[in-house]
Design an enzyme around this catalytic site. Sequence first.
Site, PDB file in Angstrom:
ATOM      1  N   CYS A  78     -13.183 -19.477  -0.750  1.00 44.85           N
ATOM      2  CA  CYS A  78     -13.033 -18.343   0.160  1.00 44.85           C
ATOM      3  C   CYS A  78     -11.710 -18.425   0.934  1.00 44.85           C
ATOM      4  O   CYS A  78     -10.670 -18.202   0.338  1.00 44.85           O
ATOM      5  CB  CYS A  78     -14.261 -18.235   1.062  1.00 44.85           C
ATOM      6  SG  CYS A  78     -14.452 -16.584   1.734  1.00 44.85           S
ATOM      7  N   HIS A 192     -18.896 -19.161  -1.808  1.00 42.77           N
ATOM      8  CA  HIS A 192     -19.150 -20.453  -1.156  1.00 42.77           C
ATOM      9  C   HIS A 192     -20.126 -21.314  -1.954  1.00 42.77           C
ATOM     10  O   HIS A 192     -21.319 -21.355  -1.630  1.00 42.77           O
ATOM     11  CB  HIS A 192     -19.752 -20.216   0.235  1.00 42.77           C
ATOM     12  CG  HIS A 192     -18.788 -19.665   1.223  1.00 42.77           C
ATOM     13  ND1 HIS A 192     -18.016 -20.459   2.047  1.00 42.77           N
ATOM     14  CD2 HIS A 192     -18.447 -18.394   1.511  1.00 42.77           C
ATOM     15  CE1 HIS A 192     -17.249 -19.707   2.803  1.00 42.77           C
ATOM     16  NE2 HIS A 192     -17.496 -18.440   2.501  1.00 42.77           N
ATOM     17  N   GLU A 194     -20.629 -24.353  -1.823  1.00 45.75           N
ATOM     18  CA  GLU A 194     -21.178 -25.452  -1.004  1.00 45.75           C
ATOM     19  C   GLU A 194     -22.435 -25.013  -0.245  1.00 45.75           C
ATOM     20  O   GLU A 194     -23.130 -25.851   0.312  1.00 45.75           O
ATOM     21  CB  GLU A 194     -20.093 -25.977  -0.038  1.00 45.75           C
ATOM     22  CG  GLU A 194     -19.758 -25.085   1.143  1.00 45.75           C
ATOM     23  CD  GLU A 194     -18.943 -23.838   0.777  1.00 45.75           C
ATOM     24  OE1 GLU A 194     -18.640 -23.634  -0.417  1.00 45.75           O
ATOM     25  OE2 GLU A 194     -18.648 -23.065   1.701  1.00 45.75           O
TER      26      GLU A 194
HETATM   27  N1  GLN Z   1     -12.124 -13.574   5.614  1.00 41.44           N
HETATM   28  C1  GLN Z   1     -11.759 -14.961   5.737  1.00 41.44           C
HETATM   29  C2  GLN Z   1     -10.245 -15.127   5.691  1.00 41.44           C
HETATM   30  O1  GLN Z   1      -9.551 -14.193   5.545  1.00 41.44           O
HETATM   31  C3  GLN Z   1     -12.419 -15.821   4.700  1.00 41.44           C
HETATM   32  C4  GLN Z   1     -13.900 -15.861   4.929  1.00 41.44           C
HETATM   33  C5  GLN Z   1     -14.563 -17.113   4.472  1.00 41.44           C
HETATM   34  O2  GLN Z   1     -13.916 -18.133   4.203  1.00 41.44           O
HETATM   35  N2  GLN Z   1     -15.864 -17.048   4.430  1.00 41.44           N
HETATM   36  O3  GLN Z   1      -9.777 -16.219   5.778  1.00 41.44           O
END
Ligand code: GLN
Length: 218
Positions: A78, A192, A194
């Site tokens: 992410c 995610h 994890e």
């Molecule tokens: N929207 C977040 C960002 O721009 C990422 C979100 C996340 O890691 N769950 O960094």
Amino acid sequence: MTIGVLALQGDVREHVAAFCDLGEDVTLVRRPEDLEGVDGIVLPGGESTTVSMLLDSSGLFDPLDAALAAGLPAFGTCAGMILLATEVLDGRSDQRRFGVIDLTVRRNGYGRQRASFECDLDVPGLGGPPGVPLHAVFIRAPVVEAVGGGVEVVARLPTGGGLAATGPVVDGEPTGPVVAARQGSVLATAFHPELTADRRLHRRFVEMVKERAGERRS
Ligand code: GLN
């Protein structure tokens, strides 16, 4: 072999637990000296703008950038995917990135109504029992808008079912956007892994780290 987890912000504990489940040694990386002896690094989810600032203030950005450029295996989830990508859309103008996987990603690109969602992904290349999907949790995830030629697609979103189908048409069929990808020793997911009990992606990363360690010895 030791896996480092960047521990400046985000879901650090869950990644540590995942590698412990697999019997791997894990260490937290908060300062430049913590990179010593690390064979692979995980960039967890969180907020890429915040992690970018903390990488600067901790003095970690440049040494980590150099280590990644020298081939240190990396796994970004992410926000971690955003930090590893070559191009970031809708980022902050001062947001930094390492540019080690040839992806163009749009921050929070799934839009408000889909800012968080879960779905099952088909991941034939990851091994495990045939036909068992990977359950994926997306939280304000980035959309992968473009993938470079050297990038292996590990998973795409399914099309239909109310989920965005913004991937390219392949063999006349629409495809969902890429949500997991690998280039060389870099693995990145928009979701995610994890947060669920399925360890296939963490296991894949451990294999990548071992491969790289083997190459360096020979
Ligand atoms: N929207 C977040 C960002 O721009 C990422 C979100 C996340 O890691 N769950 O960094």
